[in-house]
Design a protein around this motif. Structure first.
Motif, PDB file in Angstrom:
ATOM      1  N   LEU A 195       0.811  -1.213   0.000  1.00  0.00           N
ATOM      2  CA  LEU A 195       0.000   0.000   0.000  1.00  0.00           C
ATOM      3  C   LEU A 195       0.852   1.275   0.000  1.00  0.00           C
ATOM      4  N   THR A 196       2.178   1.104   0.032  1.00  0.00           N
ATOM      5  CA  THR A 196       3.071   2.269  -0.098  1.00  0.00           C
ATOM      6  C   THR A 196       3.631   2.374  -1.516  1.00  0.00           C
ATOM      7  N   VAL A 201      -0.167   5.060  -4.298  1.00  0.00           N
ATOM      8  CA  VAL A 201      -0.187   6.301  -3.509  1.00  0.00           C
ATOM      9  C   VAL A 201      -0.564   7.493  -4.387  1.00  0.00           C
ATOM     10  N   ALA A 204      -4.210   7.296  -5.365  1.00  0.00           N
ATOM     11  CA  ALA A 204      -5.026   7.598  -4.182  1.00  0.00           C
ATOM     12  C   ALA A 204      -5.074   9.097  -3.931  1.00  0.00           C
ATOM     13  N   GLU A 205      -3.931   9.753  -4.038  1.00  0.00           N
ATOM     14  CA  GLU A 205      -3.882  11.202  -3.807  1.00  0.00           C
ATOM     15  C   GLU A 205      -4.704  11.944  -4.854  1.00  0.00           C
ATOM     16  N   THR A 210      -7.611   6.542   0.104  1.00  0.00           N
ATOM     17  CA  THR A 210      -6.443   5.792   0.559  1.00  0.00           C
ATOM     18  C   THR A 210      -6.022   4.780  -0.501  1.00  0.00           C
ATOM     19  N   GLN A 213      -8.323   1.843  -0.488  1.00  0.00           N
ATOM     20  CA  GLN A 213      -9.558   2.078  -1.225  1.00  0.00           C
ATOM     21  C   GLN A 213      -9.327   1.949  -2.733  1.00  0.00           C
ATOM     22  N   ARG A 235     -11.997   1.045   9.817  1.00  0.00           N
ATOM     23  CA  ARG A 235     -11.494   0.401   8.609  1.00  0.00           C
ATOM     24  C   ARG A 235     -12.624  -0.260   7.837  1.00  0.00           C
ATOM     25  N   SER A 238     -14.242   2.510   6.011  1.00  0.00           N
ATOM     26  CA  SER A 238     -13.391   3.013   4.935  1.00  0.00           C
ATOM     27  C   SER A 238     -13.387   2.049   3.744  1.00  0.00           C
TER      28      SER A 238
END
Length: 260
Positions: A195-196, A201, A204-205, A210, A213, A235, A238
């Motif tokens: 997820l990083t 990322v 997501a941004e 997230t 998501q 969670r 989310s």
């Protein structure tokens, strides 16, 4: 949003399965009850359990206590491979634990031995004919194993539930299931997801969400059923909040490439 607003996939026999469900693997006792209640309160209408999870009674109690009409829910349970020869007794026990007259989907949890797999598949079809389940399918089956069932009975599983995530993206396997009219359902969407990852990322941004998501939404864009699991109310909420945005074809392709 109401349950009717949630995207679904059509299964055999005019059954419609919500693309987003709530998984209950490793949830037992009060934790299972509380998590399922939280999921139903948030808006989930698809709950996935299994005989071997040992939580069907808690799932059933949470469903009853939620006050949601059974007709609005999609409930899946699964037959352990060691119950070959005890299929009817197993589904009847599951229904008693869940407190319902039928389930919407019953899966063979893991492939038993080849000969036993055919015997079990025929018993699954018999349970459907007896209105104990609305649809039947398999889990953790290869395409070759599925073809053996089709060749022997002329009946394809409605669903194949397998481990799936962007890192495990396999377009050939997805196509093979689709060609056979089988809905693909993915479990453990986060277990093999980084997820990083910069791609997740950044996307997501872009959408103000997230990375988790994004992973779930990616499943929906492919019309792959996904069943995230959590015991944390925040969670759980989310993971359900993925209907307010969509991914562009370019973003989907970028995420697909993570499985390269």
């Amino acid at each position: 949003m109401t349950p009717l607003d949630q995207p679904t996939v059509a299964l055999t026999g005019e059954v419609r399965m919500p693309l987003l469900g709530f998984g209950t693997w490793q949830l037992t006792g009060q934790d299972a009850y509380d998590a399922v209640r939280a999921a139903l309160d948030v808006g989930y209408r698809h709950i996935d359990t299994a005989t071997m999870y040992g939580n069907e009674a808690e799932v059933g109690r949470a469903v009853r206590d939620s006050g949601i009409d059974r007709s609005e829910l999609f409930i899946t349970t699964k037959l352990p491979p060691d119950r070959v020869g005890q299929e009817r007794a197993t589904i009847e026990q599951s229904l008693a634990e869940l407190g319902t007259d039928d389930v919407d989907l019953w899966l063979i949890h893991w492939p038993p031995a080849a000969h036993d797999s055919l015997l079990t598949w025929r018993e699954m079809l018999a349970a459907r004919s007896a209105n104990l389940t609305r649809a039947v399918g398999v889990s953790n089956y290869s395409t070759g194993q599925i073809d053996e069932l089709i060749q022997a009975t002329g009946e394809a599983p409605a669903v194949n539930q397998i481990r799936w995530s962007p890192a495990l993206y396999d377009p050939q396997r997805l196509a093979e299931n689709s060609e056979r009219g089988i809905a693909l359902e993915g479990y453990s969407p986060f277990k093999s997801s980084d997820l990083t990852d910069p791609v997740l990322v950044r996307i997501a941004e872009t959408h103000g969400v997230t990375a988790a998501q994004v992973v779930l939404r990616w499943h929906l864009e492919h019309e792959i059923v996904v069943i995230p699991k959590s015991v944390t109310p925040e969670r759980i909420a989310s993971n359900f909040d993925i209907f307010g945005f969509s991914l562009t074809p370019e973003e989907v392709a970028e995420i697909d490439a993570l499985g390269g």
